[in-house]
Design a protein around this motif. Structure first.
Motif, short mmCIF file in Angstrom:
data_model
loop_
_atom_site.label_atom_id
_atom_site.label_comp_id
_atom_site.label_asym_id
_atom_site.label_seq_id
_atom_site.Cartn_x
_atom_site.Cartn_y
_atom_site.Cartn_z
N VAL A 31 4.25 -9.21 -2.15
CA VAL A 31 3.28 -8.92 -3.20
C VAL A 31 3.78 -9.59 -4.47
CG1 VAL A 31 2.17 -7.10 -4.55
CG2 VAL A 31 2.71 -6.70 -2.13
N MET A 32 2.91 -10.32 -5.13
CA MET A 32 3.29 -10.99 -6.37
C MET A 32 3.17 -10.00 -7.52
SD MET A 32 4.15 -13.78 -5.07
CE MET A 32 4.57 -14.70 -6.51
N TRP A 33 4.32 -9.54 -7.99
CA TRP A 33 4.39 -8.56 -9.07
C TRP A 33 4.49 -9.29 -10.40
CZ3 TRP A 33 3.69 -3.86 -7.03
CH2 TRP A 33 4.04 -3.67 -5.70
N PRO A 34 4.09 -8.75 -11.50
CA PRO A 34 3.40 -7.45 -11.60
C PRO A 34 1.94 -7.60 -11.21
CG PRO A 34 3.58 -8.40 -13.78
CD PRO A 34 4.30 -9.35 -12.82
N LEU A 35 1.39 -6.50 -10.76
CA LEU A 35 -0.03 -6.45 -10.46
C LEU A 35 -0.80 -6.16 -11.74
CD1 LEU A 35 0.17 -4.41 -7.15
CD2 LEU A 35 -0.36 -6.84 -7.40
N PRO A 36 -2.08 -6.50 -11.78
CA PRO A 36 -2.88 -6.16 -12.97
C PRO A 36 -2.85 -4.65 -13.23
CG PRO A 36 -4.11 -7.61 -11.50
CD PRO A 36 -2.87 -7.20 -10.77
N ASP A 37 -3.02 -4.26 -14.47
CA ASP A 37 -2.99 -2.84 -14.84
C ASP A 37 -4.04 -2.02 -14.09
OD1 ASP A 37 -0.89 -3.25 -16.59
OD2 ASP A 37 -2.19 -3.47 -18.34
N SER A 38 -5.11 -2.68 -13.65
CA SER A 38 -6.19 -1.97 -12.96
C SER A 38 -5.82 -1.61 -11.52
CB SER A 38 -7.46 -2.82 -12.95
OG SER A 38 -7.22 -4.04 -12.27
N ILE A 39 -4.72 -2.13 -11.01
CA ILE A 39 -4.28 -1.88 -9.63
C ILE A 39 -3.17 -0.83 -9.64
CG2 ILE A 39 -3.24 -2.91 -7.57
CD1 ILE A 39 -6.01 -4.02 -8.10
N ASP A 40 -3.28 0.14 -8.74
CA ASP A 40 -2.27 1.18 -8.60
C ASP A 40 -1.10 0.61 -7.79
OD1 ASP A 40 -0.70 3.37 -7.85
OD2 ASP A 40 -2.42 4.69 -7.51
N SER A 41 -0.06 0.18 -8.49
CA SER A 41 1.09 -0.48 -7.86
C SER A 41 1.77 0.42 -6.83
CB SER A 41 2.11 -0.90 -8.91
OG SER A 41 1.57 -1.88 -9.75
N ALA A 42 1.84 1.71 -7.09
CA ALA A 42 2.49 2.63 -6.15
C ALA A 42 1.76 2.65 -4.81
CB ALA A 42 2.56 4.03 -6.74
N ARG A 43 0.46 2.63 -4.83
CA ARG A 43 -0.31 2.63 -3.58
C ARG A 43 -0.10 1.32 -2.83
NH1 ARG A 43 -6.31 4.17 -4.41
NH2 ARG A 43 -6.29 4.00 -2.14
N VAL A 44 -0.04 0.21 -3.55
CA VAL A 44 0.21 -1.09 -2.92
C VAL A 44 1.62 -1.10 -2.34
CG1 VAL A 44 0.42 -3.57 -3.31
CG2 VAL A 44 -1.45 -2.29 -4.37
N PHE A 45 2.59 -0.63 -3.10
CA PHE A 45 3.98 -0.52 -2.65
C PHE A 45 4.04 0.23 -1.32
CE2 PHE A 45 7.66 2.35 -2.56
CZ PHE A 45 8.72 1.48 -2.73
N ASN A 46 3.34 1.35 -1.24
CA ASN A 46 3.36 2.17 -0.03
C ASN A 46 2.61 1.56 1.14
OD1 ASN A 46 5.00 4.29 -0.94
ND2 ASN A 46 3.29 5.15 -2.08
N ALA A 47 1.76 0.57 0.88
CA ALA A 47 0.99 -0.08 1.94
C ALA A 47 1.80 -1.16 2.66
CB ALA A 47 -0.28 -0.70 1.38
N VAL A 48 2.92 -1.56 2.06
CA VAL A 48 3.76 -2.60 2.66
C VAL A 48 4.72 -1.94 3.65
CG1 VAL A 48 5.49 -4.38 2.22
CG2 VAL A 48 3.59 -4.05 0.62
N PRO A 49 4.64 -2.28 4.93
CA PRO A 49 5.56 -1.70 5.91
C PRO A 49 7.01 -2.09 5.58
CG PRO A 49 3.74 -2.82 7.02
CD PRO A 49 3.67 -3.19 5.56
N LEU A 50 7.90 -1.15 5.69
CA LEU A 50 9.31 -1.37 5.37
C LEU A 50 9.89 -2.58 6.11
CD1 LEU A 50 11.91 -0.39 3.99
CD2 LEU A 50 12.29 1.08 5.97
N ALA A 51 9.58 -2.70 7.38
CA ALA A 51 10.14 -3.80 8.17
C ALA A 51 9.56 -5.17 7.80
CB ALA A 51 9.89 -3.54 9.65
N LYS A 52 8.47 -5.19 7.04
CA LYS A 52 7.83 -6.46 6.66
C LYS A 52 7.95 -6.75 5.17
CE LYS A 52 4.82 -6.48 10.59
NZ LYS A 52 3.55 -6.88 11.12
#
Length: 103
Positions: A31-52
């Motif tokens: 994921v190219m950080w930082p994300l725009p303020d309109s995006i919930d970064s925590a939810r995106v963070f949690n969508a990335v599988p640990l192994a990937k």
């Protein structure tokens, strides 16, 4: 695979939908950080599988398959050029969970 979404109109749910569509088909997710303020970064963070997680965003919390790439690259340069770091003091500006904190 690359996801390109309009910063102005993309919602968190739009981005998550795209991540969920491809995450099982790829070997790694960056994921190219930082994300725009309109995006919930925590939810995106949690969508990335640990192994990937190729960014190492999970590294500081749970340990991941890959270390954070920027600190790992910096340490590789130090090793490659035989820089002695023992006893040295380093200033790290910023403390993001994927660059500053792991340094």
């Amino acid at each position: 695979t690359e996801i390109n979404l309009s910063e102005a109109s993309t919602t968190t749910d739009d981005l998550l939908s795209e991540i969920y569509k491809i995450r099982d088909e790829v070997d790694g997710v960056q994921v190219m950080w930082p994300l725009p303020d309109s995006i919930d970064s925590a939810r995106v963070f949690n969508a990335v599988p640990l192994a990937k997680d190729v960014d190492g965003i999970h590294f500081t919390s749970w340990g991941a398959s890959y270390p954070p790439v920027t600190p790992a690259a910096a340490m590789e340069l130090v090793k490659e050029h035989n820089v002695e770091v023992k006893g040295k003091h380093v200033l790290v500006v910023g403390r993001s969970p994927i660059v500053g904190a792991p340094m």
